[in-house]
Write an enzyme that holds these catalytic residues in place. Structure first.
Site, short mmCIF file in Angstrom:
data_model
loop_
_atom_site.label_atom_id
_atom_site.label_comp_id
_atom_site.label_asym_id
_atom_site.label_seq_id
_atom_site.Cartn_x
_atom_site.Cartn_y
_atom_site.Cartn_z
CD GLU A 155 -2.77 1.35 2.40
OE1 GLU A 155 -3.57 2.28 2.45
OE2 GLU A 155 -2.64 0.52 3.32
CE LYS A 175 -6.66 -0.03 1.77
NZ LYS A 175 -7.14 -0.46 3.11
#
Length: 295
Positions: free
Chosen positions: A176, A213
């Site tokens: 992420e 993500k």
């Protein structure tokens, strides 16, 4: 679900991943959003007990197991807790929800327009314990705040390096590198980040996959090709400060991405709601986010 069934659920499931991983400094804010003020607890243990009660209420809600939530990201204390008389990972798996664990230790100070993750020497120990509890994968977050190529590449390289450690423990990492949605140069910086991610993916061994993500991109469809990359199990989107309506509207413009929302899922839930009100509010959010995640 066994590990391969979890992999299939994440790879092909229609729905989204719930982010229930607020921790440390973000817990008071999450509780305030839920209608619980700081004078309601004394010390961290009471605070974490209150956030666990909220998460239990979500996990045990009838709508949470209706098939539209395919995964849930947990804070370590939540992973170690109980829900429905079972460990949280086991209870989630029983409800058809794949458990993930937040593993980063927070952010370093900003440098070259990015905040990298703090050192995590005990990462393998945590991952091995999580795997034994039935966790499928992990999540770790860094933040990019400007289109500085040095900072962006450093953040992405660190994500892949830590991801390699996680893969070695038999878990699937969610990488992420969040791009701050208020950054004025986001459109330019996201293209730099995309190239860095593709370079990292191409360097992975053929038998390994990661998840990504990412902030919903400024340019709709920018990350579509990442979803088709053979080293990518799934691409998920964070709400990044958008309201539920805003996040869902932006996500719907991006085929190949599904949601992994926190604020966008929880923003209208309150401790004072009756069980019927709570379930109805949560169900509406789940339906809205799942529809925006349709690919």
């Amino acid at each position: 679900m066994n590990f391969e069934q979890m992999r299939d659920r994440i790879a092909t499931g229609q729905g989204f991943i719930a982010a229930l991983d607020q921790s440390g400094g973000s817990t008071p804010k999450a509780l305030r959003g839920y209608g619980v003020e700081e004078n309601a607890w004394n010390g961290d243990e009471e605070m974490f007990a209150l956030i666990h009660e909220m998460r239990q209420r979500i996990i045990e809600s009838p709508c949470f197991g209706n098939g539209k939530v395919i995964g849930a990201i947990l804070f370590e204390k939540t992973m170690d807790g109980q829900s429905g008389g079972k460990s949280v990972p086991a209870r989630l798996a029983e409800r058809g929800i794949v458990p993930f664990l937040k593993v980063d230790k927070g952010l370093e100070d900003e440098r070259d327009g990015a905040q990298l993750m703090k050192p995590n020497p005990e990462l393998e120990t945590l991952c091995n314990r999580a795997r034994e509890l039935g966790v499928f994968g992990t999540k770790m977050r860094s933040v990019i705040k400007s289109a500085n190529a040095n900072g962006i590449k450093a953040a992405v390289r660190q994500q892949f390096a830590e991801g390699a450690r996680i893969l070695s423990c038999g878990l699937v990492p969610i990488l992420e590198p969040e791009y701050d949605i208020i950054a004025t140069d986001r459109a330019e910086g996201e293209k730099i980040m995309l190239a860095a991610i593709e370079e990292g993916l191409d360097a992975l061994p053929e038998d390994q996959q990661v998840m990504l993500k990412l902030s919903i991109p400024k340019e709709a469809g920018l990350y579509a090709k990442l979803a088709d990359h053979p080293r990518v199990l799934r691409v998920v989107a964070l709400s990044g400060g958008y309201s539920t309506d805003e996040a869902c509207a932006e996500l719907a413009k991006n085929p190949g991405m599904i949601a992994s929302f926190s604020r966008g899922l929880l923003q209208d839930l309150r401790a004072t709601q009756s069980d019927e009100e709570f379930d109805s509010t949560l169900s509406s959010a789940i339906d809205q986010i799942s529809a925006a995640s349709a690919t």
